[in-house]
Design an enzyme around this catalytic site. Structure first.
Site, PDB file in Angstrom:
ATOM      1  N   ASP A 615       8.196  26.011  -8.289  1.00  0.00           N
ATOM      2  CA  ASP A 615       9.140  25.501  -9.276  1.00  0.00           C
ATOM      3  C   ASP A 615      10.154  26.606  -9.557  1.00  0.00           C
ATOM      4  O   ASP A 615       9.810  27.643 -10.130  1.00  0.00           O
ATOM      5  CB  ASP A 615       8.378  25.105 -10.551  1.00  0.00           C
ATOM      6  N   HIS A 616      11.403  26.361  -9.160  1.00  0.00           N
ATOM      7  CA  HIS A 616      12.425  27.405  -9.240  1.00  0.00           C
ATOM      8  C   HIS A 616      12.800  27.757 -10.677  1.00  0.00           C
ATOM      9  O   HIS A 616      13.433  28.781 -10.934  1.00  0.00           O
ATOM     10  CB  HIS A 616      13.669  26.966  -8.467  1.00  0.00           C
TER      11      HIS A 616
END
Length: 643
Positions: A615-616
């Site tokens: 998850d950036h």
């Protein structure tokens, strides 16, 4: 007294659901918990009335016949001290009047005979066959004594008598097909006949405080699936006597309205909300006074004059307005829906909850063993109803839950056949759809596992003699667990405010397992604290349980990182989907021999492809590259774990 596990026709069973909690008042035949085996699920009823003093088992425990499940405190043990406390609260001049009133309610002065029908209870199936009749006419039986054995294609169950007495007639015979409500036997029993006293004592003027003999509990707003809602209707008033699971109020969001039930039976002492008040989870709705004595006093009418007089001095009777309101309240389910609910595999407690909440069980996704609907399924259905967007009134194709339009008509192109997905696949759809909201990136790398594989080859024969299969996954799980202690953000969660990260104190690793029904992800607990041998043993056990469909809910909960492997199926790399609320997942593809430049020439090395999706919002690209680089070094020389 203790309630023990009955004979359910198998050597052992798992506690699948506990239906009561400490402090609950239960009656004879009230379901206490659900036991499940690989053949059936059975609800265990209480053999006596009383208050739950302690719960001796936990969900997931394995039990056998005779194991103590619940400890009850009998009603007599509760009411005796209550009676003494009640007397001590009344002035001496009035104590005699109250004593006469209590005796008028508790001690019958005469008895009478009565013939009562004993019927088939809700056994969870539409019909069953009478396999054996255990009593005969003239037998004297006790309450809870088994009278017949019924069999279905799901279970064999002994049906107990709900009363004690003498068997008057037997209405069925072996081989008969029976269903809920069919009369099995008629029992002649002796019942108490209260005698009205001619004494007319002066009513006690001062109200006797019931709080001395009872306990008060606070009913709060449950998890409604939305952040807040409005109180649209209050269904009870102060002084009303309410049953367990009786609706107290109606709350509404912009999506749906739901009735909030009481967790216990008792008398409403206070209401803490008002109409149109905004509420959220945890806010106090009402205070309920819980007591066996209070419940007995709350029963209106049909009482001797003396008893009725004394009752009014102890607790307020239920107002007539309340009963009128209850009778005027429309049924939540139609007769057709009730009939449909009767055909669904569910226990009595679940059926009662469905009636209270107005839920059609046929629309609920079942997660219990053998397709059985459990309480959590009903609550999940209600939460979905609250949060699901209302369908727009339009003749055009309405978007489905995924946000995509409906499928076009393929009739002109040869048509097709609709084939249902497995239940596991259906359950996975909502969870996988959450990935649409995660800005996901995948980092690829290669790990040289030549030496690691050679070492595994040396060890696997010794492990095999011990009945263990040593796979490369056990080493990878250990290396990743070690690395997650150094890089805690990869095992964390994005907080609800999206301004902070929840860092977990322990490592619980999901391990994806392919089964005939689809992909499931059991959880490996605390791999950082275990040896390679322990991890290998637990991986084998979890994989077998997944394939045998014997994973419990606990086996699937609490993971904060996941590993998924293609094994030897094939492929060179892939982009695994982050499993919310986790922020990272590691994909492993099959290892292959590849030429690797050593500075002078090419060496054949066994290279393992790694695919780290993350998850950036929580993890930067540089952090992900550093994570996979550290992991390749650990796998190249596993001795680094000792440093």
């Amino acid at each position: 007294m203790q309630i023990q596990a009955p004979d359910i026709g198998v050597d052992k069973a798992i506690v699948a659901e506990i239906l009561v909690k400490v402090g609950d008042h239960v009656a004879v035949e009230d379901s206490l918990l659900v036991l499940e085996s690989d053949k059936a699920a059975v609800e265990v009823p209480s053999t006596a009335a009383g208050i739950v003093k302690s719960i001796l088992v936990q969900q997931g425990d394995e039990v056998t016949e005779g194991v103590a499940l619940i400890e009850l405190e009998s009603e007599s043990a509760v009411e005796a001290p209550a009676k003494e406390a009640l007397k001590s609260e009344v002035p001496k001049a009035e104590a005699q009047t109250v004593e006469v009133a209590i005796q008028a309610q508790v001690a019958p002065a005469a008895t009478a005979s009565q013939v009562i029908d004993v019927k088939v209870p809700d056994i969870g199936v539409e019909k069953a066959l009478v396999a054996e009749v255990l009593v005969k006419v003239g037998d004297e039986i006790e309450a809870e004594q088994s009278i017949v054995v019924v069999e279905s294609d799901k279970a064999t169950v002994e049906v107990p008598s709900s009363i004690a007495g003498v068997v008057e007639t037997i209405q069925i015979k072996e081989g008969d097909s029976v269903k809920e409500g069919v009369v099995l036997i008629q029992v002649k029993t002796t019942v108490a006949a209260p005698v009205a006293s001619e004494v007319q004592p002066t009513p006690v003027e001062a109200a006797v405080p019931v709080s001395a003999t009872t306990g008060e509990i606070e009913i709060t707003v449950p998890d409604l699936g939305v952040e807040k809602a409005l109180v649209s209707e209050i269904l009870v008033s102060v002084g009303d006597y309410v049953e367990a699971q009786q609706s107290l109020c109606v709350v509404e969001s912009d999506k749906a309205s739901v009735e909030v039930p009481s967790a216990s039976a008792g008398i409403v002492k206070a209401i803490h909300v008002s109409l149109n008040q905004e509420v959220r989870q945890g806010i106090a709705l009402a205070t309920i006074e819980v007591s066996g004595l209070a419940a007995a006093q709350a029963v209106p009418k049909a009482q001797p004059t003396v008893a009725a007089t004394a009752t009014t001095t102890v607790a307020k009777p239920q107002p007539a307005v309340a009963s009128q309101t209850a009778s005027a309240q429309p049924e939540k389910l139609s007769k057709e829906q009730e009939i449909a609910n009767a055909k669904v595999y569910a226990g009595p407690a679940v059926r009662k909850l469905a009636r209270e909440l107005g839920v059609v069980l046929g629309q609920v996704k079942a997660s219990g063993e053998h397709g059985r609907v459990i309480k959590e399924d009903v609550f999940a259905h209600v939460k979905t109803r609250l949060t699901a967007p209302q369908a727009a009134p339009t003749v055009q194709a309405a978007p489905v839950a995924s946000g995509l339009p409906s499928l076009p008509d393929f009739t002109a192109f040869g048509g097709g056949e609709v084939k249902a997905m497995t239940r596991l696949q259906q359950v996975s759809v909502p969870q996988l759809s959450l990935n649409n909201f995660i800005p996901q990136v995948t980092q690829f790398d290669l790990a040289d596992i030549t030496e690691l594989e050679a070492w595994r080859g040396e060890l696997k024969d010794g492990f095999k003699k011990q009945g263990l299969s040593l796979t490369i996954l056990a080493f990878i799980a250990k290396a990743v667990a070690h690395l997650l202690k150094e890089e805690p953000y990869f095992a964390g969660h994005l907080a609800d405010d999206q301004k902070s990260v929840l860092l977990r104190n322990e490592i619980h690793m999901g391990i994806a397992v392919a089964t005939p029904d689809g992909l499931t992800v059991p959880v490996l607990r605390n791999p950082d604290q275990k040896s390679i041998k322990q991890i290998a043993a637990e991986l084998a056990e979890l994989s077998q349980k997944a394939r045998d469909r014997k994973l419990s809910p606990k086996d699937l909960q609490g993971a904060n990182f996941t590993i998924t492997s293609l094994g030897s199926i094939g492929g060179t790399a892939f982009t695994p989907l982050v499993n919310w609320p986790q922020v990272a997942i590691l994909g492993i593809s099959p290892a292959t021999m590849q030429p690797v430049w050593n500075g002078k020439d090419f060496d054949p090395r066994l290279m393992l492809p790694l695919s780290l999706s993350y998850d950036h919002r929580v993890i930067n690209g540089a952090d992900a590259a550093r994570f996979t680089n550290k992991l390749t070094k650990l796998l190249k020389d596993i001795r680094n774990l000792l440093l």
